[in-house]
Design an enzyme around this catalytic site. Structure first.
Site, PDB file in Angstrom:
ATOM      1  N   MET A  14      -3.564  -6.792  -6.626  1.00 55.02           N
ATOM      2  CA  MET A  14      -3.226  -8.059  -8.022  1.00 55.02           C
ATOM      3  C   MET A  14      -3.646  -8.928  -8.486  1.00 55.02           C
ATOM      4  SD  MET A  14      -0.107  -7.195  -7.632  1.00 55.02           S
ATOM      5  CE  MET A  14       0.849  -8.593  -7.334  1.00 55.02           C
TER       6      MET A  14
ATOM      7  N   ASN B  89      -3.903   2.191 -13.513  1.00 58.89           N
ATOM      8  CA  ASN B  89      -3.123   1.112 -12.857  1.00 58.89           C
ATOM      9  C   ASN B  89      -0.897   1.899 -13.049  1.00 58.89           C
ATOM     10  OD1 ASN B  89      -2.263  -0.475 -11.920  1.00 58.89           O
ATOM     11  ND2 ASN B  89      -1.577  -1.620 -14.096  1.00 58.89           N
TER      12      ASN B  89
ATOM     13  N   ASN C   3       1.415   2.454  -2.754  1.00 54.48           N
ATOM     14  CA  ASN C   3       1.400   4.078  -4.320  1.00 54.48           C
ATOM     15  C   ASN C   3      -0.223   4.409  -3.259  1.00 54.48           C
ATOM     16  OD1 ASN C   3       2.791   4.037  -6.464  1.00 54.48           O
ATOM     17  ND2 ASN C   3       2.761   1.822  -5.635  1.00 54.48           N
TER      18      ASN C   3
ATOM     19  N   HIS D 240       2.243   0.782 -13.013  1.00 55.92           N
ATOM     20  CA  HIS D 240       3.353  -0.762 -13.121  1.00 55.92           C
ATOM     21  C   HIS D 240       4.270   0.023 -13.565  1.00 55.92           C
ATOM     22  CE1 HIS D 240       4.080  -4.403 -14.756  1.00 55.92           C
ATOM     23  NE2 HIS D 240       4.777  -4.235 -15.666  1.00 55.92           N
TER      24      HIS D 240
ATOM     25  N   GLY E 194       0.536  -0.967   0.000  1.00 53.81           N
ATOM     26  CA  GLY E 194       0.321   0.027  -0.187  1.00 53.81           C
ATOM     27  C   GLY E 194       0.305   1.465  -0.028  1.00 53.81           C
TER      28      GLY E 194
HETATM   29  C1  GRF Z   1       4.245  -1.157  -7.686  1.00 53.21           C
HETATM   30  O1  GRF Z   1       5.043  -1.356  -7.660  1.00 53.21           O
HETATM   31  C2  GRF Z   1       3.304  -0.903  -8.295  1.00 53.21           C
HETATM   32  O2  GRF Z   1       3.681  -0.926  -9.266  1.00 53.21           O
HETATM   33  C3  GRF Z   1       2.881  -2.230  -8.792  1.00 53.21           C
HETATM   34  O3  GRF Z   1       2.717  -3.460  -7.489  1.00 53.21           O
HETATM   35  C4  GRF Z   1       2.926  -2.776  -6.803  1.00 53.21           C
HETATM   36  C5  GRF Z   1       2.657  -2.095  -5.475  1.00 53.21           C
HETATM   37  O4  GRF Z   1       3.428  -1.967  -4.285  1.00 53.21           O
HETATM   38  N1  GRF Z   1       1.164  -2.450  -9.795  1.00 53.21           N
HETATM   39  P1  GRF Z   1       2.276  -1.268  -3.376  1.00 53.21           P
HETATM   40  O5  GRF Z   1       1.511  -1.584  -2.513  1.00 53.21           O
HETATM   41  O6  GRF Z   1       1.872   0.519  -3.379  1.00 53.21           O
HETATM   42  O7  GRF Z   1       3.469  -0.384  -2.146  1.00 53.21           O
END
Ligand code: GRF
Length: 204
Positions: free
Chosen positions: A89, A106, A13, A108, A11
């Site tokens: 995911m 999204n 991001n 990535h 989490g």
């Molecule tokens: C990030 O690297 C994002 O790009 C990918 O999954 C990861 C999630 O990380 N889709 P977080 O849960 O936001 O720390």
């Protein structure tokens, strides 16, 4: 604009967008949604006063389609206008992608179209690439294949490892994603309606 963030794990991001939104009136994060009741990031929205909806176990639904429709029901209940997948995911299928097309993004961890899917840092190292990074793209039914909105780059140095690269890219993600969310919320960015994927998908 009313925004929802979907996540499954750490989490970070999610946190970067929530933190950023505190000073930006145009971003109104109305809920967060997770499929994982033990997600590391789960307590953060609560501490920021934002509800988190924990989706039921997928095995309790008779089909993926039915389970996915629960997500759309939740988002609709909160009148969500923009869906942000931030480490969610689960691969979302046709119904969800069509319903939210042009309203779902999204993040990535690669410079798409290079390395869609998993293990992107390892693949970038193994390929001998000198540049790597992250991408924010519109979500379409092609996994990690929707129109690219914005990217941030990092250099790969000979001493880099998967861990060091992951750390550098994640720092870029935390800059890139909030900025894109803001641009969409302020009407500076919109989905290209002439994009091929905006044509309704007809199953035969
Ligand atoms: C990030 O690297 C994002 O790009 C990918 O999954 C990861 C999630 O990380 N889709 P977080 O849960 O936001 O720390």
């Amino acid at each position: 604009m009313r925004v929802a963030i979907l996540f499954s794990g750490r989490g970070s991001n999610l946190k970067s967008v929530i933190e950023y939104s505190k000073n930006i009136d145009s971003i109104n994060i109305v809920c967060t949604v997770t499929d994982n009741p033990t997600a590391e990031g789960i307590s953060y929205p609560f501490s920021a006063g934002i509800p988190t909806i924990i989706l039921p176990d997928r095995k309790t639904s008779s089909s993926f389609k039915e389970w996915e429709s629960i997500i759309t029901s939740v988002l609709s209940k909160y009148d969500v206008e923009l869906v942000v997948l931030a480490g969610f995911m689960i691969v979302l299928h046709d119904d969800f992608c069509s319903h939210w097309m042009g309203r779902c993004i999204n993040i990535h961890p690669s410079l798409l179209p290079r390395f869609p899917g998993l293990n992107t840092h390892q693949r970038a190292l193994e390929s001998g690439d000198s540049l790597h990074g992250c991408t924010v793209h519109w979500v379409t039914r092609e996994v990690d294949g929707g129109e690219i909105i914005s990217q941030a780059m990092v250099e790969i140095f000979p001493q880099d490892t998967i861990a060091s690269l992951a750390e550098k890219v994640l720092a870029c993600e935390h800059q890139l994603l909030p900025g894109v969310v803001r641009a969409i919320c302020e009407g500076d960015l919109a989905f290209e309606t002439n994009h091929q994927d905006s044509i309704p998908h007809i199953q035969v």
